[in-house]
Design a protein around this motif. Structure first.
Motif, PDB file in Angstrom:
ATOM      1  N   VAL A 110       0.858  -1.177   0.000  1.00 16.10           N
ATOM      2  CA  VAL A 110       0.000   0.000   0.000  1.00 16.10           C
ATOM      3  C   VAL A 110       0.898   1.232   0.000  1.00 16.10           C
ATOM      4  O   VAL A 110       1.708   1.412   0.910  1.00 16.10           O
ATOM      5  CB  VAL A 110      -0.928   0.026   1.232  1.00 16.10           C
ATOM      6  N   TYR A 111       0.772   2.057  -1.017  1.00 13.41           N
ATOM      7  CA  TYR A 111       1.568   3.282  -1.100  1.00 13.41           C
ATOM      8  C   TYR A 111       0.775   4.426  -0.478  1.00 13.41           C
ATOM      9  O   TYR A 111      -0.368   4.688  -0.873  1.00 13.41           O
ATOM     10  CB  TYR A 111       1.913   3.613  -2.547  1.00 13.41           C
ATOM     11  N   ALA A 139       7.992   9.915  -9.291  1.00  9.53           N
ATOM     12  CA  ALA A 139       9.374   9.612  -9.666  1.00  9.53           C
ATOM     13  C   ALA A 139       9.705   8.152  -9.387  1.00  9.53           C
ATOM     14  O   ALA A 139      10.386   7.484 -10.181  1.00  9.53           O
ATOM     15  CB  ALA A 139      10.334  10.531  -8.914  1.00  9.53           C
ATOM     16  N   MET A 140       9.226   7.625  -8.245  1.00 11.65           N
ATOM     17  CA  MET A 140       9.458   6.225  -7.917  1.00 11.65           C
ATOM     18  C   MET A 140       8.826   5.320  -8.959  1.00 11.65           C
ATOM     19  O   MET A 140       9.445   4.374  -9.454  1.00 11.65           O
ATOM     20  CB  MET A 140       8.892   5.916  -6.528  1.00 11.65           C
ATOM     21  N   LEU A 141       7.569   5.611  -9.331  1.00 10.28           N
ATOM     22  CA  LEU A 141       6.876   4.764 -10.302  1.00 10.28           C
ATOM     23  C   LEU A 141       7.586   4.753 -11.646  1.00 10.28           C
ATOM     24  O   LEU A 141       7.697   3.710 -12.299  1.00 10.28           O
ATOM     25  CB  LEU A 141       5.440   5.260 -10.494  1.00 10.28           C
ATOM     26  N   PRO A 168       8.479  -2.847 -14.260  1.00  9.71           N
ATOM     27  CA  PRO A 168       7.021  -3.043 -14.343  1.00  9.71           C
ATOM     28  C   PRO A 168       6.483  -3.737 -13.095  1.00  9.71           C
ATOM     29  O   PRO A 168       7.139  -4.590 -12.513  1.00  9.71           O
ATOM     30  CB  PRO A 168       6.857  -3.924 -15.591  1.00  9.71           C
ATOM     31  N   GLN A 169       5.288  -3.362 -12.712  1.00 11.29           N
ATOM     32  CA  GLN A 169       4.665  -3.897 -11.503  1.00 11.29           C
ATOM     33  C   GLN A 169       4.337  -5.375 -11.662  1.00 11.29           C
ATOM     34  O   GLN A 169       3.733  -5.792 -12.649  1.00 11.29           O
ATOM     35  CB  GLN A 169       3.382  -3.115 -11.219  1.00 11.29           C
ATOM     36  N   ARG A 227      -1.763  11.942 -13.856  1.00 13.77           N
ATOM     37  CA  ARG A 227      -0.503  11.379 -14.351  1.00 13.77           C
ATOM     38  C   ARG A 227      -0.581   9.854 -14.383  1.00 13.77           C
ATOM     39  O   ARG A 227      -0.089   9.221 -15.325  1.00 13.77           O
ATOM     40  CB  ARG A 227       0.660  11.820 -13.452  1.00 13.77           C
ATOM     41  N   LEU A 228      -1.183   9.271 -13.352  1.00 10.04           N
ATOM     42  CA  LEU A 228      -1.298   7.813 -13.299  1.00 10.04           C
ATOM     43  C   LEU A 228      -2.191   7.290 -14.424  1.00 10.04           C
ATOM     44  O   LEU A 228      -1.931   6.227 -14.993  1.00 10.04           O
ATOM     45  CB  LEU A 228      -1.849   7.372 -11.941  1.00 10.04           C
TER      46      LEU A 228
END
Length: 209
Positions: free
Chosen positions: A9-10, A44-46, A51-52, A75-76
């Motif tokens: 969970v972010y 920035a982390m993403l 890839p997830q 953005r997402l």
């Protein structure tokens, strides 16, 4: 509902106390979390990571200095990650209409402050399950693509005609080969694609669309 292995969970909130409280709550429910003090740091982390592959969801505060949670959500969406990374907004009362509108655009849900821990955890667990299901679908589709790539050109040609519903005799006429050769290729296609019928094959490939 059992916690998913390696699910994360972010937490994206500029308030350190809120981040700490949410992280503590998640630990108490056996959920892993990572915290970010700004939308910019999370984006920035993403963008820098591979890839997830594991289930995840994001808790976004609507109002933050710099990039807001709403701007981050945009953005997402542009990055095409919200299916794999469902977003739950944490909102104040004044932000509820905005949050509802964002849910209509693809956000998973929103929780109004002050929120119930049980309600929030329930929504988080459902978001993680949705992420897991989506990622599993991607893995399954990739497996099908790899199996298709292993077919010879002739097998792929036979497969396309099988999917179109043509009987072996017409496939043979179309490809100018013998019926026996069609039968051999058809059997190999079914074996490589791990199906037992033309209907099952068609359904398998339809899911790639």
């Amino acid at each position: 509902m059992q916690p998913l292995v390696n699910a994360t969970v972010y937490i994206v909130d500029d308030d350190a106390e809120v981040r700490d409280a949410l992280a503590w709550m998640l630990r108490s429910r056996r959920l892993l979390s990572e915290s970010f003090a700004s939308a910019e740091a999370f984006e920035a982390m993403l963008r820098s990571r591979p890839p997830q592959v594991d289930p995840a969801c994001a808790l976004l505060d609507v109002r933050m200095p710099g990039m807001s949670g709403l701007a981050l959500f945009d953005r997402l969406v542009e990055m095409d990650v919200i299916a794999a990374l469902p977003v739950i907004f944490l909102t104040g009362h004044a932000d509820v209409p905005t949050a509802v509108a964002t849910v209509k655009r693809g956000a998973f849900d929103f929780c109004e402050k002050p929120f119930s821990d049980n309600v929030l955890v329930d929504r988080i667990e459902h978001a993680l399950q949705a992420s897991s299901a989506y990622l599993e679908t991607l893995r399954s589709q990739q497996g099908v693509r790899e199996r298709v790539a292993e077919l010879t050109d002739r097998e792929q040609a036979v497969m396309r005609l099988v999917i179109d519903g043509l009987p072996n005799k017409l496939i043979a006429d179309e490809l100018t080969i013998s019926v026996r050769t069609v039968e051999v290729h058809r059997a190999r296609v079914f074996d490589k694609m791990q199906v037992k019928s033309a209907v099952e094959l068609a359904n398998l490939l339809r899911d790639l669309a």
